[in-house]
Write a protein that holds these residues in place. Sequence first.
Motif, PDB file in Angstrom:
ATOM      1  N   GLU A 213      17.920  25.856 -20.684  1.00  0.00           N
ATOM      2  CA  GLU A 213      18.957  26.486 -21.486  1.00  0.00           C
ATOM      3  C   GLU A 213      20.280  25.794 -21.185  1.00  0.00           C
ATOM      4  O   GLU A 213      20.501  25.347 -20.059  1.00  0.00           O
ATOM      5  N   GLY A 285      16.563  24.486 -30.115  1.00  0.00           N
ATOM      6  CA  GLY A 285      17.356  25.398 -30.933  1.00  0.00           C
ATOM      7  C   GLY A 285      18.757  25.454 -30.341  1.00  0.00           C
ATOM      8  O   GLY A 285      18.936  25.289 -29.131  1.00  0.00           O
ATOM      9  N   GLY A 287      23.300  26.506 -31.248  1.00  0.00           N
ATOM     10  CA  GLY A 287      24.281  27.123 -32.134  1.00  0.00           C
ATOM     11  C   GLY A 287      25.528  27.517 -31.374  1.00  0.00           C
ATOM     12  O   GLY A 287      25.640  27.291 -30.163  1.00  0.00           O
TER      13      GLY A 287
END
Length: 344
Positions: A213, A285, A287
């Motif tokens: 992450e 992923g 954002g």
Amino acid sequence: MAEIFETVEKILVDIAAAQPTNAEELEQFRIKYIGTKNIIKPLSKEIRNIPNEQRKDFGQLLNKVKKSAEDKFQSLQSGMEAGAEDAAGDEIDLSAPPSSMPLGSRHPISITMNRIIDIFSRIGFVVEEEREIEDDWHNFTAMNTPEDHPARDMQDTYYLKDSTSMLLRTHTSSVQARVMTSQKPPIRIIAPGRVYRNETISARSHCQFHQVEGLYIDKNVSFADLKQTLFYFAQEMYGVDSKIRLRPSYFPFTEPSAEMDVSCFICDAKGCNVCKYTGWVEILGCGMVDPQVLENCGIDSKEYTGFAFGMGIERQAMMLYDINDIRLLFENDVRFLKQFQSAI
Ligand code: DAH
């Protein structure tokens, strides 16, 4: 007659007390007590001068002396042989090439993870490691995943026995909540680790896997910063000629959200079975951190903005090392693991 008994008794005591310390002294011991001209022999001849009633005792005493001499010699001799072996071991040839040490190997997941950590460390990301057993709030609620979201379904999430709130984290995004509630911005972390989902095990998916992450929160962090950071990562990981592509997507904790593809480094984006003939491979992923997530964790969303990303490790390791079955990564078969001995 008592005299001769005494003489033999004395020999017995002498034998017990003898302490030859080298081969020469041992040989002297042998000659004296066991050899063809040993000192016990002449005494045996004396037996005819011994009165009948004492002969038996005398004979037994002589036998005892002979046996103790032999036993002592045997044990001294084997002791010295062992000592000689030790001594030979002491003569180490320092110029001889060393015998090689058996080499272990790093697991391909660790190798891939370490590379990713290294790449982000170089631009100031700090590693945060957090718990795998999480509570509902950090894994879901704080990350803007409402109660009725399918990701919370018992089918996907492993809850601890008899618990409705403690679970095995389903993604490393839970570390975002942990860090945001315990640190003040600027925050720039990566969180590598294992995650769990209740999925059927097959060649493509597993109930445990690894993610890294990333989270960056500061004043004026923009989508352009995210793009440039991920572009840097792709080039470091897959080569300077790599290209990236961001596709709009949806995650509860980011707005806007995107998925990133990297140009297929196996076929140079010409098309192969790894990229399913598209020239692109999905990597992660990402954002902008949803302002609601910042607020949930006590960070003022009017003052701060941030970006986040999360990537799977297995897929990348499988691409890098041409591994066609994810289960190989969890079986710990040494024949498989040995192949990574030369990788760092
Ligand atoms: N947590 C997501 C998953 O497991 C991955 C992810 C997507 C992480 C977007 C992020 C993000 O930090 O911004 O599928």
